[in-house]
Design an enzyme around this catalytic site. Structure first.
Site, PDB file in Angstrom:
ATOM      1  N   HIS A  30       0.845  -1.195   0.000  1.00 34.29           N
ATOM      2  CA  HIS A  30       0.000   0.000   0.000  1.00 34.29           C
ATOM      3  C   HIS A  30       0.879   1.243   0.000  1.00 34.29           C
ATOM      4  O   HIS A  30       2.089   1.153   0.146  1.00 34.29           O
ATOM      5  CB  HIS A  30      -0.989  -0.004   1.169  1.00 34.29           C
ATOM      6  CG  HIS A  30      -0.368  -0.010   2.531  1.00 34.29           C
ATOM      7  ND1 HIS A  30       0.387  -1.059   3.007  1.00 34.29           N
ATOM      8  CD2 HIS A  30      -0.409   0.905   3.542  1.00 34.29           C
ATOM      9  CE1 HIS A  30       0.779  -0.795   4.246  1.00 34.29           C
ATOM     10  NE2 HIS A  30       0.328   0.383   4.578  1.00 34.29           N
ATOM     11  N   HIS A  32       1.292   3.943   1.967  1.00 35.37           N
ATOM     12  CA  HIS A  32       1.842   4.639   3.132  1.00 35.37           C
ATOM     13  C   HIS A  32       3.371   4.643   3.106  1.00 35.37           C
ATOM     14  O   HIS A  32       4.002   3.663   2.727  1.00 35.37           O
ATOM     15  CB  HIS A  32       1.336   4.000   4.422  1.00 35.37           C
ATOM     16  CG  HIS A  32      -0.102   4.265   4.690  1.00 35.37           C
ATOM     17  ND1 HIS A  32      -0.846   3.565   5.615  1.00 35.37           N
ATOM     18  CD2 HIS A  32      -0.959   5.176   4.145  1.00 35.37           C
ATOM     19  CE1 HIS A  32      -2.084   4.024   5.635  1.00 35.37           C
ATOM     20  NE2 HIS A  32      -2.178   5.001   4.750  1.00 35.37           N
ATOM     21  N   ASP A  34       5.779   4.370   5.167  1.00 36.35           N
ATOM     22  CA  ASP A  34       6.611   3.375   5.836  1.00 36.35           C
ATOM     23  C   ASP A  34       6.628   2.047   5.086  1.00 36.35           C
ATOM     24  O   ASP A  34       7.365   1.129   5.463  1.00 36.35           O
ATOM     25  CB  ASP A  34       6.160   3.166   7.283  1.00 36.35           C
ATOM     26  CG  ASP A  34       4.692   2.792   7.419  1.00 36.35           C
ATOM     27  OD1 ASP A  34       3.894   3.170   6.539  1.00 36.35           O
ATOM     28  OD2 ASP A  34       4.341   2.125   8.412  1.00 36.35           O
ATOM     29  N   HIS A  35       5.852   1.950   4.013  1.00 38.75           N
ATOM     30  CA  HIS A  35       5.840   0.753   3.180  1.00 38.75           C
ATOM     31  C   HIS A  35       6.321   1.020   1.757  1.00 38.75           C
ATOM     32  O   HIS A  35       6.745   0.093   1.074  1.00 38.75           O
ATOM     33  CB  HIS A  35       4.434   0.142   3.141  1.00 38.75           C
ATOM     34  CG  HIS A  35       4.019  -0.436   4.448  1.00 38.75           C
ATOM     35  ND1 HIS A  35       4.099  -1.776   4.732  1.00 38.75           N
ATOM     36  CD2 HIS A  35       3.549   0.166   5.578  1.00 38.75           C
ATOM     37  CE1 HIS A  35       3.682  -1.986   5.981  1.00 38.75           C
ATOM     38  NE2 HIS A  35       3.344  -0.828   6.499  1.00 38.75           N
ATOM     39  N   HIS A  89      -7.672  -0.396   4.972  1.00 38.07           N
ATOM     40  CA  HIS A  89      -6.583   0.406   5.552  1.00 38.07           C
ATOM     41  C   HIS A  89      -6.239   1.523   4.571  1.00 38.07           C
ATOM     42  O   HIS A  89      -6.093   2.684   4.955  1.00 38.07           O
ATOM     43  CB  HIS A  89      -5.389  -0.490   5.830  1.00 38.07           C
ATOM     44  CG  HIS A  89      -4.256   0.192   6.529  1.00 38.07           C
ATOM     45  ND1 HIS A  89      -4.337   0.634   7.836  1.00 38.07           N
ATOM     46  CD2 HIS A  89      -3.006   0.500   6.107  1.00 38.07           C
ATOM     47  CE1 HIS A  89      -3.194   1.186   8.178  1.00 38.07           C
ATOM     48  NE2 HIS A  89      -2.368   1.124   7.145  1.00 38.07           N
ATOM     49  N   ASP A 108      -0.483  -4.022   6.143  1.00 39.27           N
ATOM     50  CA  ASP A 108      -1.115  -3.501   7.361  1.00 39.27           C
ATOM     51  C   ASP A 108      -2.586  -3.883   7.464  1.00 39.27           C
ATOM     52  O   ASP A 108      -3.357  -3.208   8.150  1.00 39.27           O
ATOM     53  CB  ASP A 108      -0.990  -1.971   7.399  1.00 39.27           C
ATOM     54  CG  ASP A 108       0.400  -1.516   7.809  1.00 39.27           C
ATOM     55  OD1 ASP A 108       1.268  -2.391   8.044  1.00 39.27           O
ATOM     56  OD2 ASP A 108       0.636  -0.300   7.875  1.00 39.27           O
ATOM     57  N   HIS A 146       4.167  -5.013  10.545  1.00 34.75           N
ATOM     58  CA  HIS A 146       4.673  -4.416  11.778  1.00 34.75           C
ATOM     59  C   HIS A 146       4.718  -5.449  12.908  1.00 34.75           C
ATOM     60  O   HIS A 146       3.950  -6.411  12.912  1.00 34.75           O
ATOM     61  CB  HIS A 146       3.790  -3.249  12.225  1.00 34.75           C
ATOM     62  CG  HIS A 146       3.830  -2.079  11.295  1.00 34.75           C
ATOM     63  ND1 HIS A 146       4.842  -1.142  11.309  1.00 34.75           N
ATOM     64  CD2 HIS A 146       2.977  -1.697  10.309  1.00 34.75           C
ATOM     65  CE1 HIS A 146       4.607  -0.226  10.366  1.00 34.75           C
ATOM     66  NE2 HIS A 146       3.481  -0.550   9.744  1.00 34.75           N
TER      67      HIS A 146
END
Length: 234
Positions: A30, A32, A34-35, A89, A108, A146
């Site tokens: 996805h 975001h 942090d990904h 998400h 996530d 995570h």
């Protein structure tokens, strides 16, 4: 942040060299940061790399070369994988399932003992997405985005304190984290035994939620939504 991302790309390249592996693709679940935030950096270090990600993310995935959608096939080395659309998400969130590997990469959407926050979809969408993942073979290993396991299971115990499988898993996870060990992966079969967001049919879980909200009905989506609301504040 940019320096940090460069360091992450360098770690990936170094790990590949250590194991004698060739980096050929990035599987982005996805948009975001942090990904997907390291996509540009890894692409600059590995010429010709393929970057997979959902077309439904609306162009938010950096360095995207191979847009994918639910049901598409991906081939990474000798492994054939299937894209599973699991929005909620984010609108375009996907998982990558590799039958031969016996593993699914859930980003996530599904965590060990939990699920992601519902940012762009709604409770019904997340329930449907989790149901897709739960339909995979019980032996499928779950690699999530995570390391939230200990807190997730601590929350789950507030809803199912008499679930002995859950309690044992929590005690194991707490010891593992205290020793600085990972708790990932889990399996689909195990998640069905202790992940509260896959257990909306549990009588104990429902009773716990109805003590908090006596007006809560029996609709699985409403049960999920209440549990997610509580987890958001936990």
């Amino acid at each position: 942040m940019r320096r940090g991302r460069l360091r992450e790309a360098d770690k990936v390249v170094a790990a590949a060299k250590l194991h004698g592996a060739k980096i050929v693709a990035v599987l982005t679940t996805h948009w975001h940061g942090d990904h997907s935030g390291g996509n540009n950096d890894i692409a600059s270090k590995v010429p010709g790399i393929k970057v997979y990600g959902a077309s439904a993310e609306g162009g938010k995935i950096p360095a995207l070369t191979n847009p994918v959608a639910d049901g598409d096939q991906v081939r990474i080395g000798a492994l054939d994988g299937r894209v599973i659309g699991i929005p909620a998400h984010t609108n375009g969130h996907v998982a990558y399932y590799f039958p031969k590997l016996g593993a699914v990469f859930t980003g996530d959407t599904m965590f060990v003992g939990g699920c992601g926050r519902v940012f762009e979809g709604n409770a019904a969408t997340m329930v449907a997405s989790l149901k897709k993942l739960a339909a995979l073979p019980d032996s499928t290993q779950v690699y999530c985005g995570h390391e939230y396991t200990e807190k997730n299971l601590r929350f789950a115990l507030t809803l199912e304190p008499n679930n002995q499988v859950l309690r044992a898993k929590y005690e194991w996870a707490a010891k593992a984290r205290a020793a600085n060990k990972w708790t990932v992966p889990s399996t689909i079969g195990d998640e069905k035994k202790f992940n509260p967001f896959l257990r909306t049919g549990s009588a104990e879980l429902r009773a716990s939620l109805k003590k908090i909200d006596p007006g809560l009905g029996d609709d699985p989506v409403a049960i999920f939504a209440k549990a997610r609301e509580l987890k958001d504040r936990f």
